[in-house]
Motif scaffolding. Sequence first.
Motif, mmCIF file in Angstrom:
data_model
loop_
_atom_site.group_PDB
_atom_site.id
_atom_site.type_symbol
_atom_site.label_atom_id
_atom_site.label_comp_id
_atom_site.label_asym_id
_atom_site.label_seq_id
_atom_site.Cartn_x
_atom_site.Cartn_y
_atom_site.Cartn_z
ATOM 1 N N ARG A 81 7.607 10.427 -12.986
ATOM 2 C CA ARG A 81 8.716 11.093 -13.136
ATOM 3 C C ARG A 81 9.999 10.586 -13.956
ATOM 4 N NH1 ARG A 81 10.157 13.279 -6.917
ATOM 5 N NH2 ARG A 81 8.342 14.459 -6.751
ATOM 6 N N MET B 17 4.455 9.331 2.715
ATOM 7 C CA MET B 17 4.658 9.036 1.294
ATOM 8 C C MET B 17 4.002 10.038 0.076
ATOM 9 S SD MET B 17 6.511 6.512 1.168
ATOM 10 C CE MET B 17 6.587 4.957 0.042
ATOM 11 N N LYS C 293 3.101 8.199 -9.801
ATOM 12 C CA LYS C 293 4.086 9.469 -9.971
ATOM 13 C C LYS C 293 5.398 8.987 -10.180
ATOM 14 C CE LYS C 293 1.036 12.580 -8.717
ATOM 15 N NZ LYS C 293 0.376 13.446 -9.592
ATOM 16 N N VAL C 294 5.952 8.143 -9.380
ATOM 17 C CA VAL C 294 7.478 7.584 -9.892
ATOM 18 C C VAL C 294 7.588 7.178 -11.114
ATOM 19 C CG1 VAL C 294 9.189 5.797 -9.288
ATOM 20 C CG2 VAL C 294 7.723 6.919 -7.437
ATOM 21 N N PHE D 34 6.080 12.629 -2.458
ATOM 22 C CA PHE D 34 6.094 12.442 -3.866
ATOM 23 C C PHE D 34 4.956 13.436 -4.299
ATOM 24 C CE2 PHE D 34 8.039 8.620 -2.977
ATOM 25 C CZ PHE D 34 8.819 8.593 -3.904
ATOM 26 N N HIS D 35 4.461 14.495 -3.624
ATOM 27 C CA HIS D 35 3.285 15.533 -3.951
ATOM 28 C C HIS D 35 1.976 14.920 -4.552
ATOM 29 C CE1 HIS D 35 6.295 18.573 -2.983
ATOM 30 N NE2 HIS D 35 7.060 18.190 -3.845
ATOM 31 N N VAL D 36 1.657 13.697 -3.937
ATOM 32 C CA VAL D 36 0.352 13.153 -4.516
ATOM 33 C C VAL D 36 -0.851 13.772 -3.932
ATOM 34 C CG1 VAL D 36 -0.802 10.824 -4.491
ATOM 35 C CG2 VAL D 36 1.664 10.693 -4.236
ATOM 36 N N SER D 37 -1.702 14.205 -5.107
ATOM 37 C CA SER D 37 -2.828 14.889 -4.745
ATOM 38 C C SER D 37 -3.739 13.860 -4.421
ATOM 39 C CB SER D 37 -3.092 16.048 -5.899
ATOM 40 O OG SER D 37 -2.047 16.519 -6.093
ATOM 41 N N LEU E 126 4.491 16.636 -10.166
ATOM 42 C CA LEU E 126 5.156 17.906 -9.732
ATOM 43 C C LEU E 126 6.485 17.561 -9.308
ATOM 44 C CD1 LEU E 126 3.093 19.995 -7.250
ATOM 45 C CD2 LEU E 126 4.214 20.611 -9.127
ATOM 46 N N LEU E 127 7.603 18.316 -9.738
ATOM 47 C CA LEU E 127 8.915 18.426 -9.585
ATOM 48 C C LEU E 127 9.267 19.243 -8.326
ATOM 49 C CD1 LEU E 127 10.612 17.435 -12.867
ATOM 50 C CD2 LEU E 127 9.999 15.751 -11.182
ATOM 51 N N PHE F 285 2.235 2.966 10.473
ATOM 52 C CA PHE F 285 1.791 2.847 8.926
ATOM 53 C C PHE F 285 1.070 4.027 8.184
ATOM 54 C CE2 PHE F 285 -1.823 0.880 6.349
ATOM 55 C CZ PHE F 285 -1.091 0.570 5.076
ATOM 56 N N ILE G 266 1.269 4.137 -3.256
ATOM 57 C CA ILE G 266 0.847 5.672 -3.097
ATOM 58 C C ILE G 266 1.469 6.351 -4.171
ATOM 59 C CG2 ILE G 266 0.689 7.579 -1.653
ATOM 60 C CD1 ILE G 266 -0.075 5.530 0.592
ATOM 61 N N PRO G 267 2.972 6.439 -4.134
ATOM 62 C CA PRO G 267 3.504 7.117 -5.006
ATOM 63 C C PRO G 267 3.888 6.418 -6.472
ATOM 64 C CG PRO G 267 5.199 6.259 -3.675
ATOM 65 C CD PRO G 267 3.865 5.536 -3.223
ATOM 66 N N ILE H 273 0.826 -1.060 -0.001
ATOM 67 C CA ILE H 273 -0.165 0.132 0.074
ATOM 68 C C ILE H 273 0.876 1.467 -0.116
ATOM 69 C CG2 ILE H 273 -1.577 1.465 1.471
ATOM 70 C CD1 ILE H 273 -2.839 -1.193 2.422
ATOM 71 N N LEU H 274 1.872 1.334 1.005
ATOM 72 C CA LEU H 274 2.731 2.301 0.954
ATOM 73 C C LEU H 274 3.644 2.638 -0.367
ATOM 74 C CD1 LEU H 274 4.317 2.004 4.522
ATOM 75 C CD2 LEU H 274 2.737 3.672 3.778
ATOM 76 N N LEU H 275 4.208 1.470 -0.833
ATOM 77 C CA LEU H 275 4.517 1.769 -2.279
ATOM 78 C C LEU H 275 3.818 2.203 -3.333
ATOM 79 C CD1 LEU H 275 7.094 -1.114 -2.029
ATOM 80 C CD2 LEU H 275 7.797 1.244 -1.877
ATOM 81 N N GLY I 144 -3.935 16.673 -10.718
ATOM 82 C CA GLY I 144 -3.056 16.013 -9.802
ATOM 83 C C GLY I 144 -1.879 16.526 -9.618
ATOM 84 N N ILE I 145 -1.715 17.811 -9.931
ATOM 85 C CA ILE I 145 -0.330 18.673 -9.548
ATOM 86 C C ILE I 145 -0.863 19.849 -8.833
ATOM 87 C CG2 ILE I 145 0.953 17.861 -11.300
ATOM 88 C CD1 ILE I 145 0.233 20.048 -13.214
#
Lengths: 172, 446
Positions: free
Chosen positions: A30, B129, A26-27, B133-136, A161-162, B122, A22-23, A18-20, A122-123
């Motif tokens: 990027r 997290m 975006k990863v 990564f600026h997740v909206s 977003l960077l 958690f 989330i981004p 779940i944690l991985l 989303g930014i």
Amino acid sequence: MNKHTLIFAAAVVLQLAILLGIPAKKVYTRATGREVTLKVVPVDPYDVLKGYYVTLGYEISRPNAILDVQNFAPGAVVYAVVEQQEDGFWTPVALEQELPQDLPSNRVALRGRWNGRRFDYGIEQFSIPESKREVIADDLNKNLNEARVDVKVDANGNAALLRLRIQDRVYE
Amino acid sequence: MTANPSSSFRATLRQEIPVWLQEGIVTEEAAQRLAARYELNKLSQESSGLLAAVIFTIGGLLLGGGLLSFVAANWEEIPTFAKVAFLLSLLLAFHGVGYWLWHHKNWSRLGHALVFTGSLAFGANIGLMAQIFHVSGEWYGAFGAWALGSLVMAYAARSWITGLLALVNAVIWFLGISHALHSFWMSVVPLLIAALFLPLAWQLRSRVLYAATFVGFTISLCSIAEQQYSSAKYFLMTLVICGFLAWAAGEFHRVKKIRSEFGNPLAGLGIVTLGGIAYIWSFHEWWRTDGWLNRAVAQRPTFYWLLPTGIAVLIGLALIVTMLQEINALPTRRLLAIGITLASGILVVCALLGIMHRGDQILLTLVVNVAALIIAAVAIAIGVMDERRAAFWTGTVFVVVLILSRFLEYETSLLLKSAAFMICGFTMIAAGIAFEKHLRQKEAQL
């Protein structure tokens, strides 16, 4: 390994997944996307500082003659096509309902949604560490006209977003 | 043996048995049998264990908080990869060490506390997290993810407190998402919450989690009933139904002696909900069609929410049908069942009439007051019949509060108010004396 250990390990793996997760998108964006620079414009309603992030608006956020809302239902998916200008900024030139194919090299499409008031890509949320909250919000309020963001846009139009730049100051 | 003798009873018993032995009231063999029956040898382990669990959890929280603050102090200088690695390692460390202590070192309490702290970490990691990564996204998404991760962990680690954490997150997530999306699937979620958390509470024999799941179910159901109509009466009706269901389920556990330790908290929760609702709705303001509370705005009304509400009614009634025989066998049980069912029925019918703008508003207010009085009367009757002080006094106080509220609500002369106060006070004292006399007579008969 006994059954208990396996079940417990599976639960820990799920939490990590779940944690991985989330981004993850975006990863990917990027890593594979193309970098573009957008001008920051005031958001409406003007509410920059919200908890642990600042809310940013762009030229592609608000509907206008180019970004025609037509009769989109809230949640409708749109693709804003931006074009690179001579000053380096990317500005909107069209709004499509399907992902545009074969765009020229000076154009990219950003995937967004009509939320009933503006387009979200989303930014819009720029997270900031607590220690810098006031500094960034203050800087943004005073020098909004000179604020810009660098984002990456992947082949599907997803944006990540960077960094936020205000004059010569860079916030990541 | 009582299904779940309290720790204080067992502690007293442990002190008393040596005295009884000395005085020859019980034999050595009887004393040993008592000690075995009430598991007196485990008593100190249990009480110190609970304290240890609390202390270990607080310790774990401080440790985690300290580590996070230490990193936060240097957050901006740390590269992204290192930040992510740190967050994941922190999670793994809590869970890994917790599991190792719990399973391999026989430090079950400390182990569980660390696993619980891991699930708290958690939640913090989800936010961090997204920040890195600026997740909206919508705020409730984070709570949904937290609920999912901690629910699975609660099952895997057999931890009721982690289950409670998951439940709170699930309800917060639902409050957010159900206000954003108006779809049929939203009405399924309250049932899903019950279906996911009740088996966990059942398996772990956790009264807290079991009752909390009912509360979670009620909150989520009331939330969709209320927001789809913006009329407080839908809210009232749903709350009454949930209160009735909680009482019926509690009674079922008590009567059928299946996990009977769940019975009292649930039945109590149900009766308090019904009494509380009857009291709140006994004020005339709620029933005035032109009142500020009743500006019903039907914004895209849908009847999806009736699905779980209907299922709740059916389950409640089915539970009562399955225990009709046992209910009829005991006068107090019968009285309680009739009283609660009648009061719930009256409240639901009044709410429906209010929704349809039928029925005289003064009559509706009066009938709801009658429903409240029925609940109070049942409590008093049970107190007298079963010689239970708490039930008797709760019922009496409820009647007095109802009467006083009516006198404060309506404009009456000071003289009348003072007379009412005095009569209430006098009646309470007289009722108390009569009840205590009744108890003494019963004791004398024994």
